[in-house]
Scaffold this motif. Structure first.
Motif, PDB file in Angstrom:
ATOM      1  N   THR A 145      71.072   2.025  70.814  1.00 37.17           N
ATOM      2  CA  THR A 145      70.512   2.623  69.588  1.00 37.17           C
ATOM      3  C   THR A 145      70.691   4.134  69.553  1.00 37.17           C
ATOM      4  O   THR A 145      70.664   4.730  68.474  1.00 37.17           O
ATOM      5  CB  THR A 145      69.023   2.284  69.458  1.00 37.17           C
ATOM      6  OG1 THR A 145      68.317   2.791  70.603  1.00 37.17           O
ATOM      7  CG2 THR A 145      68.822   0.781  69.364  1.00 37.17           C
ATOM      8  N   ILE A 146      70.841   4.753  70.720  1.00 37.07           N
ATOM      9  CA  ILE A 146      71.029   6.207  70.744  1.00 37.07           C
ATOM     10  C   ILE A 146      72.482   6.590  70.988  1.00 37.07           C
ATOM     11  O   ILE A 146      72.777   7.761  71.231  1.00 37.07           O
ATOM     12  CB  ILE A 146      70.134   6.879  71.805  1.00 37.07           C
ATOM     13  CG1 ILE A 146      70.596   6.487  73.228  1.00 37.07           C
ATOM     14  CG2 ILE A 146      68.677   6.557  71.583  1.00 37.07           C
ATOM     15  CD1 ILE A 146      70.037   7.370  74.309  1.00 37.07           C
ATOM     16  N   ALA A 147      73.397   5.608  70.922  1.00 35.36           N
ATOM     17  CA  ALA A 147      74.805   5.897  71.183  1.00 35.36           C
ATOM     18  C   ALA A 147      75.346   7.025  70.305  1.00 35.36           C
ATOM     19  O   ALA A 147      75.956   7.976  70.817  1.00 35.36           O
ATOM     20  CB  ALA A 147      75.643   4.633  71.021  1.00 35.36           C
ATOM     21  N   PRO A 148      75.152   6.989  68.973  1.00 31.28           N
ATOM     22  CA  PRO A 148      75.690   8.086  68.154  1.00 31.28           C
ATOM     23  C   PRO A 148      75.133   9.448  68.549  1.00 31.28           C
ATOM     24  O   PRO A 148      75.859  10.451  68.550  1.00 31.28           O
ATOM     25  CB  PRO A 148      75.260   7.700  66.730  1.00 31.28           C
ATOM     26  CG  PRO A 148      75.089   6.215  66.777  1.00 31.28           C
ATOM     27  CD  PRO A 148      74.535   5.939  68.140  1.00 31.28           C
ATOM     28  N   LEU A 149      73.847   9.484  68.897  1.00 31.14           N
ATOM     29  CA  LEU A 149      73.231  10.752  69.292  1.00 31.14           C
ATOM     30  C   LEU A 149      73.801  11.256  70.615  1.00 31.14           C
ATOM     31  O   LEU A 149      74.135  12.445  70.757  1.00 31.14           O
ATOM     32  CB  LEU A 149      71.716  10.574  69.403  1.00 31.14           C
ATOM     33  CG  LEU A 149      70.891  11.837  69.672  1.00 31.14           C
ATOM     34  CD1 LEU A 149      71.051  12.826  68.529  1.00 31.14           C
ATOM     35  CD2 LEU A 149      69.428  11.475  69.861  1.00 31.14           C
ATOM     36  N   ALA A 150      73.942  10.354  71.587  1.00 29.14           N
ATOM     37  CA  ALA A 150      74.489  10.749  72.883  1.00 29.14           C
ATOM     38  C   ALA A 150      75.929  11.223  72.752  1.00 29.14           C
ATOM     39  O   ALA A 150      76.339  12.207  73.389  1.00 29.14           O
ATOM     40  CB  ALA A 150      74.408   9.567  73.855  1.00 29.14           C
ATOM     41  N   ILE A 151      76.706  10.544  71.933  1.00 27.85           N
ATOM     42  CA  ILE A 151      78.105  10.926  71.732  1.00 27.85           C
ATOM     43  C   ILE A 151      78.196  12.288  71.064  1.00 27.85           C
ATOM     44  O   ILE A 151      79.024  13.132  71.425  1.00 27.85           O
ATOM     45  CB  ILE A 151      78.828   9.845  70.903  1.00 27.85           C
ATOM     46  CG1 ILE A 151      78.902   8.538  71.703  1.00 27.85           C
ATOM     47  CG2 ILE A 151      80.230  10.296  70.516  1.00 27.85           C
ATOM     48  CD1 ILE A 151      79.300   7.325  70.885  1.00 27.85           C
ATOM     49  N   GLY A 152      77.334  12.530  70.084  1.00 24.50           N
ATOM     50  CA  GLY A 152      77.309  13.850  69.449  1.00 24.50           C
ATOM     51  C   GLY A 152      76.894  14.940  70.417  1.00 24.50           C
ATOM     52  O   GLY A 152      77.466  16.039  70.427  1.00 24.50           O
ATOM     53  N   THR A 159      77.143   3.955  76.449  1.00 19.31           N
ATOM     54  CA  THR A 159      76.111   3.781  75.425  1.00 19.31           C
ATOM     55  C   THR A 159      76.501   2.838  74.298  1.00 19.31           C
ATOM     56  O   THR A 159      75.621   2.291  73.620  1.00 19.31           O
ATOM     57  CB  THR A 159      75.734   5.138  74.802  1.00 19.31           C
ATOM     58  OG1 THR A 159      76.887   5.724  74.181  1.00 19.31           O
ATOM     59  CG2 THR A 159      75.197   6.086  75.863  1.00 19.31           C
ATOM     60  N   ALA A 160      77.805   2.634  74.063  1.00 21.77           N
ATOM     61  CA  ALA A 160      78.232   1.834  72.919  1.00 21.77           C
ATOM     62  C   ALA A 160      79.022   0.592  73.289  1.00 21.77           C
ATOM     63  O   ALA A 160      79.063  -0.350  72.507  1.00 21.77           O
ATOM     64  CB  ALA A 160      79.071   2.695  71.961  1.00 21.77           C
ATOM     65  N   ILE A 161      79.640   0.553  74.460  1.00 19.69           N
ATOM     66  CA  ILE A 161      80.527  -0.557  74.807  1.00 19.69           C
ATOM     67  C   ILE A 161      79.961  -1.446  75.901  1.00 19.69           C
ATOM     68  O   ILE A 161      80.080  -2.665  75.822  1.00 19.69           O
ATOM     69  CB  ILE A 161      81.918  -0.025  75.228  1.00 19.69           C
ATOM     70  CG1 ILE A 161      82.594   0.673  74.043  1.00 19.69           C
ATOM     71  CG2 ILE A 161      82.793  -1.152  75.753  1.00 19.69           C
ATOM     72  CD1 ILE A 161      83.961   1.238  74.360  1.00 19.69           C
ATOM     73  N   ASP A 162      79.348  -0.871  76.914  1.00 24.24           N
ATOM     74  CA  ASP A 162      78.840  -1.639  78.048  1.00 24.24           C
ATOM     75  C   ASP A 162      77.939  -2.773  77.565  1.00 24.24           C
ATOM     76  O   ASP A 162      76.944  -2.546  76.888  1.00 24.24           O
ATOM     77  CB  ASP A 162      78.048  -0.713  78.972  1.00 24.24           C
ATOM     78  CG  ASP A 162      77.733  -1.368  80.308  1.00 24.24           C
ATOM     79  OD1 ASP A 162      77.656  -2.613  80.371  1.00 24.24           O
ATOM     80  OD2 ASP A 162      77.551  -0.641  81.295  1.00 24.24           O
ATOM     81  N   PRO A 163      78.269  -4.043  77.917  1.00 21.92           N
ATOM     82  CA  PRO A 163      77.443  -5.173  77.474  1.00 21.92           C
ATOM     83  C   PRO A 163      76.006  -5.098  77.976  1.00 21.92           C
ATOM     84  O   PRO A 163      75.113  -5.724  77.399  1.00 21.92           O
ATOM     85  CB  PRO A 163      78.164  -6.389  78.069  1.00 21.92           C
ATOM     86  CG  PRO A 163      79.568  -5.927  78.292  1.00 21.92           C
ATOM     87  CD  PRO A 163      79.466  -4.487  78.651  1.00 21.92           C
ATOM     88  N   LYS A 164      75.754  -4.342  79.037  1.00 23.52           N
ATOM     89  CA  LYS A 164      74.404  -4.232  79.586  1.00 23.52           C
ATOM     90  C   LYS A 164      73.666  -2.984  79.102  1.00 23.52           C
ATOM     91  O   LYS A 164      72.649  -2.602  79.671  1.00 23.52           O
ATOM     92  CB  LYS A 164      74.471  -4.224  81.125  1.00 23.52           C
ATOM     93  CG  LYS A 164      74.954  -5.546  81.715  1.00 23.52           C
ATOM     94  CD  LYS A 164      74.846  -5.531  83.222  1.00 23.52           C
ATOM     95  CE  LYS A 164      75.238  -6.887  83.821  1.00 23.52           C
ATOM     96  NZ  LYS A 164      75.103  -6.907  85.294  1.00 23.52           N
ATOM     97  N   ARG A 165      74.165  -2.366  78.055  1.00 27.11           N
ATOM     98  CA  ARG A 165      73.551  -1.122  77.573  1.00 27.11           C
ATOM     99  C   ARG A 165      72.147  -1.349  77.030  1.00 27.11           C
ATOM    100  O   ARG A 165      71.330  -0.433  77.003  1.00 27.11           O
ATOM    101  CB  ARG A 165      74.417  -0.486  76.489  1.00 27.11           C
ATOM    102  CG  ARG A 165      74.490  -1.309  75.215  1.00 27.11           C
ATOM    103  CD  ARG A 165      75.564  -0.799  74.283  1.00 27.11           C
ATOM    104  NE  ARG A 165      75.622  -1.545  73.035  1.00 27.11           N
ATOM    105  CZ  ARG A 165      76.232  -2.711  72.892  1.00 27.11           C
ATOM    106  NH1 ARG A 165      76.840  -3.244  73.931  1.00 27.11           N
ATOM    107  NH2 ARG A 165      76.235  -3.333  71.738  1.00 27.11           N
ATOM    108  N   GLY A 166      71.855  -2.551  76.538  1.00 27.28           N
ATOM    109  CA  GLY A 166      70.528  -2.861  76.022  1.00 27.28           C
ATOM    110  C   GLY A 166      70.132  -1.959  74.865  1.00 27.28           C
ATOM    111  O   GLY A 166      70.934  -1.664  73.977  1.00 27.28           O
TER     112      GLY A 166
END
Length: 254
Positions: A172-179, A161-168
């Protein structure tokens, strides 16, 4: 395109303003996370004599998830929102961050956790932080495996969600998914070893509360899980032709 590689970094990176700002962001974000997370444990212990209940586990897991969501969000634009030495280690192995910057991150994260734990002890009238402990009847190597498995899920989520260059737009939801993955893992592993998944989260309360029993578990397990997740995602799932930045300065490059 340069091959993927482990990046040491340059000497001047140690005093570069971007490195200092990123380390400061990690320090503050980790302090925010540890203060809220460990504070939820102390608060539960003050309200109820027996905290080993299902409702208590859910409350602590939710508090950790929300705290990490906020901590990653407030540091994402400056440092990538690691808030965890194991996440930094995974990014280092994948060549996403240089060793010089990783060392700065690790120092900042550990200091942030210690300062937050000290502040908690002062603010609560001297309550010792509880930190993490392997449950009675749980073998230490079982706890190491559990920490490794949970941290694998955490770092894999960070990569996706935060590093993959193809995450697109998924970024934007990386912090939420990580939490979310942190909270879910706490529900799964909390009764066994507390479910740290973060050496800084374990170190701050251990130092301030002086509780070191089996503390090594919360370093070996997370670092092992982070390494496996980073190597699998970086070298098996991200195409080799994908542009790769070794020294990220912003999430879109990270």
């Amino acid at each position: 395109m340069p091959p993927r590689r482990f990046a040491i970094g340059r000497t001047e990176d140690a005093v570069h303003p971007d490195t200092i700002r990123a380390a400061l962001a990690e320090f503050i974000a980790t302090a925010i996370f540890v203060f809220a997370a460990e504070g939820s444990v102390l608060s539960l212990g003050k309200m109820y004599r027996d905290t080993s209940t299902a409702s208590g586990l859910v409350a602590v897991a939710v508090a950790h998830a929300l705290a990490l969501f906020a901590a990653v969000s407030v540091s994402y634009n400056l440092s990538g929102g690691h808030v965890n030495p194991a996440v930094t280690f995974g990014a280092l192995l994948g060549g996403r961050i240089s060793l010089v910057r990783a060392v700065f991150y690790w120092v900042a994260q550990l200091l942030g956790a210690v300062i937050a734990s000290l502040l908690l002890r002062l603010a609560t009238g001297g309550m010792r932080p509880l930190g993490f402990v392997v449950a009675a009847g749980e073998g230490v190597w079982h706890a190491v495996l559990l920490e490794a498995a949970m941290t694998f899920g955490l770092v894999y989520t960070v990569y996706a969600t935060a590093i993959d260059p193809k995450r697109g737009h998924l970024g934007t939801i990386a912090p939420l998914a990580i939490g979310f993955i942190l909270g879910a893992n706490m529900l799964a592993g909390g009764p066994f070893d507390g479910a740290a998944m973060n050496p800084a989260r374990a170190f701050g309360p251990a130092l301030v509360g002086w509780r070191w029993r089996n503390h090594w578990v919360y370093w070996l397990g997370p670092f092992a899980g982070a390494a496996v997740a980073a190597l699998i995602y970086e070298f098996l799932l991200i195409p080799a032709e994908t542009p790769h930045a070794h020294q990220p300065l912003a999430p879109e490059d990270y």
